[in-house]
Every structure is written in C-alpha cells, then in structure tokens.
Design a protein around this motif. Structure first.
Motif, PDB file in Angstrom:
ATOM      1  N   THR A 117      33.036  36.733  32.859  1.00 55.32           N
ATOM      2  CA  THR A 117      32.701  37.041  34.236  1.00 55.32           C
ATOM      3  C   THR A 117      33.971  36.928  35.059  1.00 55.32           C
ATOM      4  OG1 THR A 117      30.570  36.074  33.850  1.00 55.32           O
ATOM      5  CG2 THR A 117      31.228  36.270  36.130  1.00 55.32           C
ATOM      6  N   ARG A 118      34.759  35.912  34.659  1.00 60.75           N
ATOM      7  CA  ARG A 118      36.032  35.684  35.323  1.00 60.75           C
ATOM      8  C   ARG A 118      37.121  36.380  34.537  1.00 60.75           C
ATOM      9  NH1 ARG A 118      37.490  29.851  35.373  1.00 60.75           N
ATOM     10  NH2 ARG A 118      35.528  29.631  34.279  1.00 60.75           N
ATOM     11  N   THR A 119      37.963  37.134  35.234  1.00 59.24           N
ATOM     12  CA  THR A 119      39.047  37.827  34.552  1.00 59.24           C
ATOM     13  C   THR A 119      40.376  37.251  35.007  1.00 59.24           C
ATOM     14  OG1 THR A 119      37.827  39.856  34.274  1.00 59.24           O
ATOM     15  CG2 THR A 119      40.181  40.073  34.431  1.00 59.24           C
ATOM     16  N   GLY A 162      32.844  46.096  36.936  1.00 62.20           N
ATOM     17  CA  GLY A 162      31.802  45.108  37.224  1.00 62.20           C
ATOM     18  C   GLY A 162      32.271  43.664  37.276  1.00 62.20           C
ATOM     19  N   VAL A 163      33.591  43.459  37.274  1.00 58.54           N
ATOM     20  CA  VAL A 163      34.097  42.079  37.320  1.00 58.54           C
ATOM     21  C   VAL A 163      33.830  41.489  38.705  1.00 58.54           C
ATOM     22  CG1 VAL A 163      36.252  40.739  37.359  1.00 58.54           C
ATOM     23  CG2 VAL A 163      35.878  42.447  35.574  1.00 58.54           C
ATOM     24  N   LYS A 164      33.381  40.234  38.712  1.00 57.18           N
ATOM     25  CA  LYS A 164      33.069  39.601  40.004  1.00 57.18           C
ATOM     26  C   LYS A 164      34.203  38.693  40.492  1.00 57.18           C
ATOM     27  CE  LYS A 164      28.737  40.833  40.922  1.00 57.18           C
ATOM     28  NZ  LYS A 164      27.568  40.485  40.156  1.00 57.18           N
ATOM     29  N   GLU A 165      34.887  38.075  39.511  1.00 51.92           N
ATOM     30  CA  GLU A 165      35.899  37.087  39.919  1.00 51.92           C
ATOM     31  C   GLU A 165      37.220  37.317  39.187  1.00 51.92           C
ATOM     32  OE1 GLU A 165      34.638  32.951  40.358  1.00 51.92           O
ATOM     33  OE2 GLU A 165      36.453  32.333  39.310  1.00 51.92           O
ATOM     34  N   ILE A 203      35.237  43.358  44.406  1.00 48.16           N
ATOM     35  CA  ILE A 203      35.545  42.021  43.878  1.00 48.16           C
ATOM     36  C   ILE A 203      35.061  40.992  44.900  1.00 48.16           C
ATOM     37  CG2 ILE A 203      37.384  40.417  43.193  1.00 48.16           C
ATOM     38  CD1 ILE A 203      36.983  42.707  41.205  1.00 48.16           C
ATOM     39  N   GLU A 204      34.261  40.043  44.392  1.00 53.15           N
ATOM     40  CA  GLU A 204      33.684  39.088  45.350  1.00 53.15           C
ATOM     41  C   GLU A 204      34.460  37.789  45.441  1.00 53.15           C
ATOM     42  OE1 GLU A 204      29.432  38.846  45.311  1.00 53.15           O
ATOM     43  OE2 GLU A 204      29.330  40.742  44.230  1.00 53.15           O
ATOM     44  N   ARG A 205      35.213  37.488  44.355  1.00 54.30           N
ATOM     45  CA  ARG A 205      35.903  36.198  44.347  1.00 54.30           C
ATOM     46  C   ARG A 205      37.292  36.322  43.738  1.00 54.30           C
ATOM     47  NH1 ARG A 205      32.258  31.462  41.837  1.00 54.30           N
ATOM     48  NH2 ARG A 205      31.095  30.975  43.704  1.00 54.30           N
ATOM     49  N   TYR A 206      38.227  35.622  44.349  1.00 53.59           N
ATOM     50  CA  TYR A 206      39.560  35.453  43.743  1.00 53.59           C
ATOM     51  C   TYR A 206      39.849  33.965  43.663  1.00 53.59           C
ATOM     52  CZ  TYR A 206      40.546  40.319  45.100  1.00 53.59           C
ATOM     53  OH  TYR A 206      40.511  41.677  45.257  1.00 53.59           O
TER      54      TYR A 206
END
Ligand code: SF4
Length: 397
Positions: A117-119, A162-165, A203-206
């Motif tokens: 989920t996290r890249t 589709g990566v979120k973070e 992207i919702e989170r960094y």
C-alpha cells in the motif's frame, strides 16, 4: 527486469538467476552473503548468482572469492543488470564489473510497488557529507537527485496505479536538488519538491523518510504542519546527544539545533511522531558522554529510537579515534537506549488512546489479522477485512 523478459520467482523457488543486493550498514554482510550463496548452491547449483549493492561496491574482490558467485556488480553497473545477465554463462570465472565510486554519475529513479500500500520512491542518491563512521559515500557516491519534474511524473504514474501512500527516500534526502550529476547548486530544493507533490491529485499520503536535522528547515516543518497530505511523522538522525561526540562524528549540527527542531515540530504538531537514530559506543564516548545522550533523549519529546551499536568500518576516520569502547559496554549502552525507546513508544501511543485517527490498512493477512498505520505512525492490528485493504479508515485507538 520484467520489461526485459525476466520473471520474478520466490527466493525459495528454483530460479535461473539469483540477485543478492548487499548492504554495507549490516555488520555481517560478508558472512550473510556466504550463507545465502551456499543455500542457493544447494537448491539450484546451475543457477547464476549475481551480487550487487553497497558491499559489492566496497569489497568486490572479497565477494568474488565466495564460491558459487558468478558476477559482482558495483554501484554504477547494477543498473545494467539485465544486460550483464544475458552475457553470462555458468562456469565462466567470476566477473567483477565495478568502477571507482568517483566515476559513478547519473541518477536512476526507482520505486518499490509489489503488493504494498505504501510505496518507497527514491528521489535522491549518494551523499557529500563525511561523517567519520560512515562508508555510504564510498559505496553510493556523491549526492545526486532527480528533477522535480521527473518526480512529479512518477508520482502521477503511481497515483494512476492506485497507490495511496508514498515514502520519499534518499541517502541524504534533504540534500535533494544537486541534479543527476551532483553539480547543481540550489536550483531546486527539497522544500520546492514537497510543495509540488502536495498538489498532485490521487496520492493521499506522503511520508518523508530519514532527514538530517540541519536540512530539516523551519520552512519544511511549517509546511508539513499545514499540509493535508504530508503526514505528521519525521525520522531525524541524532547519532549522539553529546556535542563532543557529534564533533568527532563530523556531524553538521549541535544538540541545541536538534532540540530546536523537535520543539518546533511538537509546538506546531503535538501529535507528530518523531523517530531518532542514535549510535552508541562511538570511540571516545565516555560514561559521561553516554549519560549526556541518555538524558538528552529522555528530555526530548520524541516517539521512538533506532539504536545502533557502533562497529568499525574499514577506511573511515573514526578508526583513528581513541579510546575504543569495549564491545560489552557498547551492548550495555544499546540495551539502555532500547529500554528508553520502549518507554517512549508506550508513552506516545498512550497519549493517543481514545482518539480517532485516519489509518491506512495494508494488504497482507497474518494469522487472520491485518495491519495499518495511523497518520502519525501508530501501528494498528485488527482482524482481517478484505474491504479495508488499501483504504483509509477513521479508527478509534
Ligand atoms: S549524512 Fe548519512 S550517509 Fe552521509 S556520511 Fe553522514 S551518515 Fe553517511
């Protein structure tokens, strides 16, 4: 490599090629490498074995002597891996492809995607600092980085997948902006990069991975405090809480600067998680110096520590510093700080009990359970629910 026709196999499966990416920070890189090659030889004696990574750059000859190794690739050549493999056949004598680290140029961007989920997205490589205990500049070369435009394009690509973070990574991340050949000066900065990334849809989170305290500017801290996407979480290497030891380590700040950074973060974001790297047993570290570090960390409002026991590295200036701290004392100090870390983590987690925080759940199910992380990096473990994978849920702690 997949683009070149290779197919990924599980490490425990029988593969035609095994690539081992070594680390120079690990204490036993050499021993571990030998053990892994032996395992491969038992399982797939006809396979090709390639060793690359930092240790392969630092000690190519040593690695080449390990029985069963076919190819050793240094810091520059590792990016031509598919080509090298195609030219290789089992039975040839071990080939070493490695050049002097000074000649390593260019920036190769990369990210890990897998089922995460996290890249992790690499935006910077190499380091121009010269901390006296560290071999990384010798293994990775000078500070180089991607352009803001390229990173932007990659982040858009990841958003489309589709990566979120995204975790922004680099060897010396805050030094972003030196360009692919390391010769640019402040044309682009890390502060500019984060501002551009904030505006990208999807992207919702960094998260910002480890960043040197002297490069974590008040501007960056203020930006994160007001950002909707950069999470309240920093990892800031301290290494020692004694100014004497920081000087011997050739770090570029004093403990006062570190304390200022932490205080500003906690003033603007009281809920922010702060992780700290610290080294114990550096040569010259007396009991008094260590106590200074302990008390400093004790007084700081940080959330967890990563504690490293100092170990000697060839060709580093720290080898000239005396007196050397006995190994047993190093281990005792490590234990004391690990206990402190445990207490810090407990305290940080307890402070948030009862709060509802946005938690991103990850894909893997372990014993029927799944894991997620809150915005401020508190780990949450819940019974597995397929519909929560890669979703951000309001979770009451
Ligand atoms: S800043 Fe980090 S990578 Fe660079 S020399 Fe110091 S410890 Fe090594």
């Amino acid at each position: 490599m997949e683009g070149e026709g290779f197919e990924k196999a599980d490490f425990d499966a029988q593969a035609d090629v095994y690539v081992i990416n070594t680390c120079s920070v690990t204490d036993n890189a050499d021993k571990e490498c030998r053990q892994i090659v032996r395992r491969i030889q038992r399982r797939a004696p006809e396979s090709l074995v390639v060793i690359t990574g930092c240790y392969a750059q630092l000690k190519p000859e040593e690695i080449a002597e390990i029985p069963g190794v076919d190819l050793v690739l240094g810091a520059a050549e590792k990016f031509n891996l598919p080509q090298h493999i195609k030219e290789l056949s089992k039975g040839d004598s071990t080939k070493i492809c490695s050049c002097d680290i000074e000649q390593v140029n260019g920036f190769h961007s990369s990210y890990s995607i897998n089922d995460r989920t996290r890249t992790f997205l690499k935006v910077q490589d190499g380091c121009d600092y010269n901390c006296s205990f560290c071999t990384i500049p010798m293994a990775r070369g000078k500070s180089r980085s991607d352009s803001v435009a390229n990173v932007e394009a990659e982040v858009k690509e990841l958003a489309a997948r589709g990566v979120k973070e995204i975790v922004l990574t680099g060897v010396n991340l805050g030094d972003f902006g030196k360009g692919p050949n390391g010769d640019k000066r402040n044309e682009e900065t890390f502060f500019e990069l984060v501002q551009v990334l904030e505006k990208i849809d999807g992207i919702e989170r960094y998260r910002i991975s480890s960043i040197e305290p002297n490069l974590l500017t008040n501007d960056i801290i203020g930006f994160v405090a007001n950002s909707k996407k950069f999470m309240p979480h920093f990892h800031i290497p301290l290494q020692s809480g004694s100014n004497k030891i920081l000087g011997l380590m050739r770090r570029r700040y004093k403990r006062e600067l570190y304390a200022d950074r932490v205080n500003l973060i906690k003033t603007l974001m009281p809920h922010c998680a702060i992780g700290v790297d610290v080294i114990v047993g550096f040569p010259g570290e007396t009991e008094e110096d260590f106590n200074e570090t302990f008390n400093f960390l004790h007084s700081l409002n940080v959330s967890y520590l990563h504690v490293f026991t100092y170990s000697e590295r060839a060709n580093t200036r720290a080898l000239e510093i005396e007196p050397v701290v006995p190994m047993q004392v190093r281990h005792e100090r490590n234990k004391k700080l690990r206990n402190l870390s445990y207490m810090k983590m407990q305290y940080f987690t307890q402070q948030h009990e009862g709060q509802t925080r946005k938690t991103l759940f990850e894909g893997h199910a372990k014993n029927g359970m799944m894991e997620g992380y809150t915005d401020n990096y508190i780990k949450v473990v819940v019974p597995y629910r397929g519909e929560w994978v890669n979703e951000i849920i309001n979770w009451k702690l």
